[in-house]
Design a protein around this motif. Sequence first.
Motif, PDB file in Angstrom:
ATOM      1  N   PHE A  26       0.839  -1.196   0.000  1.00 50.36           N
ATOM      2  CA  PHE A  26       0.000   0.000   0.000  1.00 50.36           C
ATOM      3  C   PHE A  26       0.879   1.253   0.000  1.00 50.36           C
ATOM      4  O   PHE A  26       1.686   1.451   0.910  1.00 50.36           O
ATOM      5  CB  PHE A  26      -0.900  -0.089   1.226  1.00 50.36           C
ATOM      6  CG  PHE A  26      -1.631   1.162   1.613  1.00 50.36           C
ATOM      7  CD1 PHE A  26      -2.193   1.998   0.674  1.00 50.36           C
ATOM      8  CD2 PHE A  26      -1.801   1.477   2.955  1.00 50.36           C
ATOM      9  CE1 PHE A  26      -2.884   3.130   1.044  1.00 50.36           C
ATOM     10  CE2 PHE A  26      -2.497   2.603   3.347  1.00 50.36           C
ATOM     11  CZ  PHE A  26      -3.032   3.435   2.384  1.00 50.36           C
ATOM     12  N   VAL A  27       0.732   2.110  -1.025  1.00 48.95           N
ATOM     13  CA  VAL A  27       1.547   3.319  -1.152  1.00 48.95           C
ATOM     14  C   VAL A  27       0.809   4.499  -0.538  1.00 48.95           C
ATOM     15  O   VAL A  27      -0.349   4.773  -0.869  1.00 48.95           O
ATOM     16  CB  VAL A  27       1.864   3.617  -2.629  1.00 48.95           C
ATOM     17  CG1 VAL A  27       2.733   4.874  -2.737  1.00 48.95           C
ATOM     18  CG2 VAL A  27       2.568   2.429  -3.281  1.00 48.95           C
ATOM     19  N   VAL A  28       1.480   5.203   0.372  1.00 44.41           N
ATOM     20  CA  VAL A  28       0.915   6.429   0.934  1.00 44.41           C
ATOM     21  C   VAL A  28       1.586   7.613   0.249  1.00 44.41           C
ATOM     22  O   VAL A  28       2.805   7.693   0.156  1.00 44.41           O
ATOM     23  CB  VAL A  28       1.086   6.494   2.472  1.00 44.41           C
ATOM     24  CG1 VAL A  28       0.318   5.368   3.126  1.00 44.41           C
ATOM     25  CG2 VAL A  28       2.548   6.437   2.893  1.00 44.41           C
ATOM     26  N   GLY A  29       0.753   8.525  -0.266  1.00 43.46           N
ATOM     27  CA  GLY A  29       1.307   9.656  -0.989  1.00 43.46           C
ATOM     28  C   GLY A  29       0.289  10.768  -1.134  1.00 43.46           C
ATOM     29  O   GLY A  29      -0.816  10.712  -0.575  1.00 43.46           O
ATOM     30  N   ARG A  30       0.655  11.782  -1.911  1.00 44.72           N
ATOM     31  CA  ARG A  30      -0.164  12.977  -2.076  1.00 44.72           C
ATOM     32  C   ARG A  30      -1.032  12.907  -3.323  1.00 44.72           C
ATOM     33  O   ARG A  30      -0.728  12.182  -4.262  1.00 44.72           O
ATOM     34  CB  ARG A  30       0.734  14.225  -2.160  1.00 44.72           C
ATOM     35  CG  ARG A  30       1.484  14.535  -0.888  1.00 44.72           C
ATOM     36  CD  ARG A  30       2.275  15.823  -1.042  1.00 44.72           C
ATOM     37  NE  ARG A  30       3.342  15.691  -2.022  1.00 44.72           N
ATOM     38  CZ  ARG A  30       3.554  16.523  -3.020  1.00 44.72           C
ATOM     39  NH1 ARG A  30       2.745  17.553  -3.211  1.00 44.72           N
ATOM     40  NH2 ARG A  30       4.571  16.353  -3.839  1.00 44.72           N
ATOM     41  N   ASP A  31      -2.082  13.691  -3.331  1.00 43.96           N
ATOM     42  CA  ASP A  31      -2.962  13.821  -4.489  1.00 43.96           C
ATOM     43  C   ASP A  31      -2.388  14.879  -5.422  1.00 43.96           C
ATOM     44  O   ASP A  31      -2.250  16.045  -5.054  1.00 43.96           O
ATOM     45  CB  ASP A  31      -4.366  14.217  -4.034  1.00 43.96           C
ATOM     46  CG  ASP A  31      -5.366  14.279  -5.181  1.00 43.96           C
ATOM     47  OD1 ASP A  31      -4.959  14.123  -6.349  1.00 43.96           O
ATOM     48  OD2 ASP A  31      -6.556  14.486  -4.896  1.00 43.96           O
ATOM     49  N   ARG A  32      -2.048  14.468  -6.642  1.00 46.68           N
ATOM     50  CA  ARG A  32      -1.527  15.404  -7.647  1.00 46.68           C
ATOM     51  C   ARG A  32      -2.528  15.651  -8.767  1.00 46.68           C
ATOM     52  O   ARG A  32      -2.146  16.078  -9.849  1.00 46.68           O
ATOM     53  CB  ARG A  32      -0.210  14.858  -8.227  1.00 46.68           C
ATOM     54  CG  ARG A  32       0.932  14.843  -7.231  1.00 46.68           C
ATOM     55  CD  ARG A  32       2.153  14.137  -7.799  1.00 46.68           C
ATOM     56  NE  ARG A  32       3.285  14.284  -6.914  1.00 46.68           N
ATOM     57  CZ  ARG A  32       3.471  13.577  -5.794  1.00 46.68           C
ATOM     58  NH1 ARG A  32       2.564  12.669  -5.444  1.00 46.68           N
ATOM     59  NH2 ARG A  32       4.515  13.771  -5.032  1.00 46.68           N
ATOM     60  N   GLY A  33      -3.768  15.363  -8.488  1.00 45.30           N
ATOM     61  CA  GLY A  33      -4.811  15.566  -9.488  1.00 45.30           C
ATOM     62  C   GLY A  33      -5.438  14.278  -9.964  1.00 45.30           C
ATOM     63  O   GLY A  33      -6.442  14.298 -10.677  1.00 45.30           O
ATOM     64  N   ALA A  34      -4.857  13.137  -9.586  1.00 44.71           N
ATOM     65  CA  ALA A  34      -5.405  11.841  -9.985  1.00 44.71           C
ATOM     66  C   ALA A  34      -5.914  11.067  -8.779  1.00 44.71           C
ATOM     67  O   ALA A  34      -6.040   9.849  -8.817  1.00 44.71           O
ATOM     68  CB  ALA A  34      -4.334  11.034 -10.726  1.00 44.71           C
ATOM     69  N   GLY A  35      -6.195  11.778  -7.695  1.00 45.38           N
ATOM     70  CA  GLY A  35      -6.649  11.128  -6.473  1.00 45.38           C
ATOM     71  C   GLY A  35      -5.493  10.866  -5.527  1.00 45.38           C
ATOM     72  O   GLY A  35      -4.329  10.880  -5.925  1.00 45.38           O
ATOM     73  N   GLY A  36      -5.820  10.613  -4.280  1.00 48.01           N
ATOM     74  CA  GLY A  36      -4.803  10.386  -3.261  1.00 48.01           C
ATOM     75  C   GLY A  36      -4.609   8.933  -2.910  1.00 48.01           C
ATOM     76  O   GLY A  36      -4.036   8.629  -1.867  1.00 48.01           O
ATOM     77  N   GLY A  37      -5.094   8.027  -3.789  1.00 46.85           N
ATOM     78  CA  GLY A  37      -4.959   6.616  -3.485  1.00 46.85           C
ATOM     79  C   GLY A  37      -5.801   6.228  -2.284  1.00 46.85           C
ATOM     80  O   GLY A  37      -6.697   6.960  -1.842  1.00 46.85           O
ATOM     81  N   ALA A  38      -5.507   5.063  -1.735  1.00 50.09           N
ATOM     82  CA  ALA A  38      -6.285   4.563  -0.597  1.00 50.09           C
ATOM     83  C   ALA A  38      -6.132   5.458   0.635  1.00 50.09           C
ATOM     84  O   ALA A  38      -7.049   5.548   1.456  1.00 50.09           O
ATOM     85  CB  ALA A  38      -5.864   3.137  -0.271  1.00 50.09           C
ATOM     86  N   LEU A  39      -4.985   6.132   0.765  1.00 50.97           N
ATOM     87  CA  LEU A  39      -4.790   6.995   1.928  1.00 50.97           C
ATOM     88  C   LEU A  39      -5.794   8.144   1.932  1.00 50.97           C
ATOM     89  O   LEU A  39      -6.260   8.561   2.997  1.00 50.97           O
ATOM     90  CB  LEU A  39      -3.364   7.544   1.956  1.00 50.97           C
ATOM     91  CG  LEU A  39      -3.033   8.443   3.151  1.00 50.97           C
ATOM     92  CD1 LEU A  39      -3.163   7.670   4.462  1.00 50.97           C
ATOM     93  CD2 LEU A  39      -1.625   9.028   3.018  1.00 50.97           C
ATOM     94  N   GLY A  40      -6.143   8.647   0.757  1.00 48.45           N
ATOM     95  CA  GLY A  40      -7.136   9.710   0.682  1.00 48.45           C
ATOM     96  C   GLY A  40      -8.473   9.263   1.243  1.00 48.45           C
ATOM     97  O   GLY A  40      -9.127   9.995   1.997  1.00 48.45           O
ATOM     98  N   THR A  41      -8.881   8.046   0.888  1.00 46.22           N
ATOM     99  CA  THR A  41     -10.136   7.505   1.397  1.00 46.22           C
ATOM    100  C   THR A  41     -10.068   7.263   2.898  1.00 46.22           C
ATOM    101  O   THR A  41     -10.987   7.617   3.649  1.00 46.22           O
ATOM    102  CB  THR A  41     -10.478   6.191   0.681  1.00 46.22           C
ATOM    103  OG1 THR A  41     -10.567   6.428  -0.726  1.00 46.22           O
ATOM    104  CG2 THR A  41     -11.793   5.629   1.179  1.00 46.22           C
ATOM    105  N   LEU A  42      -8.951   6.679   3.356  1.00 40.91           N
ATOM    106  CA  LEU A  42      -8.799   6.406   4.786  1.00 40.91           C
ATOM    107  C   LEU A  42      -8.771   7.701   5.602  1.00 40.91           C
ATOM    108  O   LEU A  42      -9.307   7.754   6.709  1.00 40.91           O
ATOM    109  CB  LEU A  42      -7.521   5.608   5.036  1.00 40.91           C
ATOM    110  CG  LEU A  42      -7.508   4.166   4.524  1.00 40.91           C
ATOM    111  CD1 LEU A  42      -6.161   3.517   4.808  1.00 40.91           C
ATOM    112  CD2 LEU A  42      -8.631   3.348   5.154  1.00 40.91           C
ATOM    113  N   SER A  43      -8.168   8.746   5.056  1.00 39.19           N
ATOM    114  CA  SER A  43      -8.118  10.029   5.772  1.00 39.19           C
ATOM    115  C   SER A  43      -9.508  10.630   5.907  1.00 39.19           C
ATOM    116  O   SER A  43      -9.870  11.171   6.962  1.00 39.19           O
ATOM    117  CB  SER A  43      -7.191  11.003   5.039  1.00 39.19           C
ATOM    118  OG  SER A  43      -5.859  10.523   5.027  1.00 39.19           O
ATOM    119  N   LEU A  44     -10.297  10.532   4.844  1.00 43.05           N
ATOM    120  CA  LEU A  44     -11.668  11.053   4.891  1.00 43.05           C
ATOM    121  C   LEU A  44     -12.491  10.291   5.920  1.00 43.05           C
ATOM    122  O   LEU A  44     -13.201  10.900   6.741  1.00 43.05           O
ATOM    123  CB  LEU A  44     -12.318  10.936   3.516  1.00 43.05           C
ATOM    124  CG  LEU A  44     -13.803  11.321   3.438  1.00 43.05           C
ATOM    125  CD1 LEU A  44     -14.005  12.769   3.856  1.00 43.05           C
ATOM    126  CD2 LEU A  44     -14.337  11.080   2.031  1.00 43.05           C
TER     127      LEU A  44
END
Length: 326
Positions: free
Chosen positions: A182-200
């Motif tokens: 599982f890659v944790v990283g930033r949203d550069r316009g293509a979504g933030g990956g699974a971390l974006g969902t988990l953060s929300l």
Amino acid sequence: MTREQILEYPVDVQLTGKRIVIAGGSGFLGLSMAEAFAGEGAEVSILSRTKPKASGRWSHLLWDGRTLGDWTAALNGVDAVVNLAGRTVNCIKTPNHKDEILRSRVESTRLLGKAMRAVELPPPVWVQMSTAHIYGDPPSAFCTEESAEGIGLAPTVARAWEAAFAESKLPQQRGVVLRPSFVVGRDRGAGGGALGTLSLITKLGLGGKVASGTQGRSWIHEDDINTIFIRAIVDESMSGAYIVSSPIPESQANFMRTLRKVLGVPIGLPAFQWMVRIGAPLFLRTDPELVLYGRYVIPKRLMDDGFEFRYPELEPALRNLHDRKS
């Protein structure tokens, strides 16, 4: 370069002047990688079915991942090809989605092999994406490259993906297969990956333990995975399959506890298995098994080779990403 030189040289010296093609590079990880490569002096081209939603220091060529076309010329004379192409697994696993997850990976990999045979100067190195999910979902075992592979959809897809790569790679090419967690990283316009969902979810107060919470949550920071891909491109001693993950995997419960701490959310309500099986497809339109199961993987080959992770521990990794957004 020798291994000692690779370790001593700064990344920008390693990539300066190199031409790199990233197939399937328009998504969350692809844009992170393209930005990292371009920022260190490489000339980057992205092949994808749709134009990236963000702009950057790279060129873009359309392909369908199934047929040869004008894009083939982009492979002639480049220093490396990185293949990330494949439909996202963050979806409800309908029969059609399962089929597309498999075919999008196998067919695009075979297509790259055909394209490399059609150009005069094929790239000397091919770095192929796979997945740490190839080891399945053992409840407590710590898996390395030497561990038994798992059963189920994801391991089956991973084996087919890697087999297509082995069949398609040119005999003279150096091939590196990277199996990320599982890659944790930033949203550069293509979504933030699974971390974006988990953060929300966490900010909504729902970021607690899921089921037992003991299932493995292996992870890696985007800076580390990008550096490993760079290393795979330039280090001629690298070949074969590597697990790409932090050397310190976490349980699901500990991962979410750390995320809550970083985000400053004091409460994370737990979820029973039946809640996730109902809520994940209904509200998040995704597969509940992505949360209910997991794996602990250790990047033994990278560690044996002396690779130093910038973010081996979860909390500093998440704080780095959080601070960049602030």
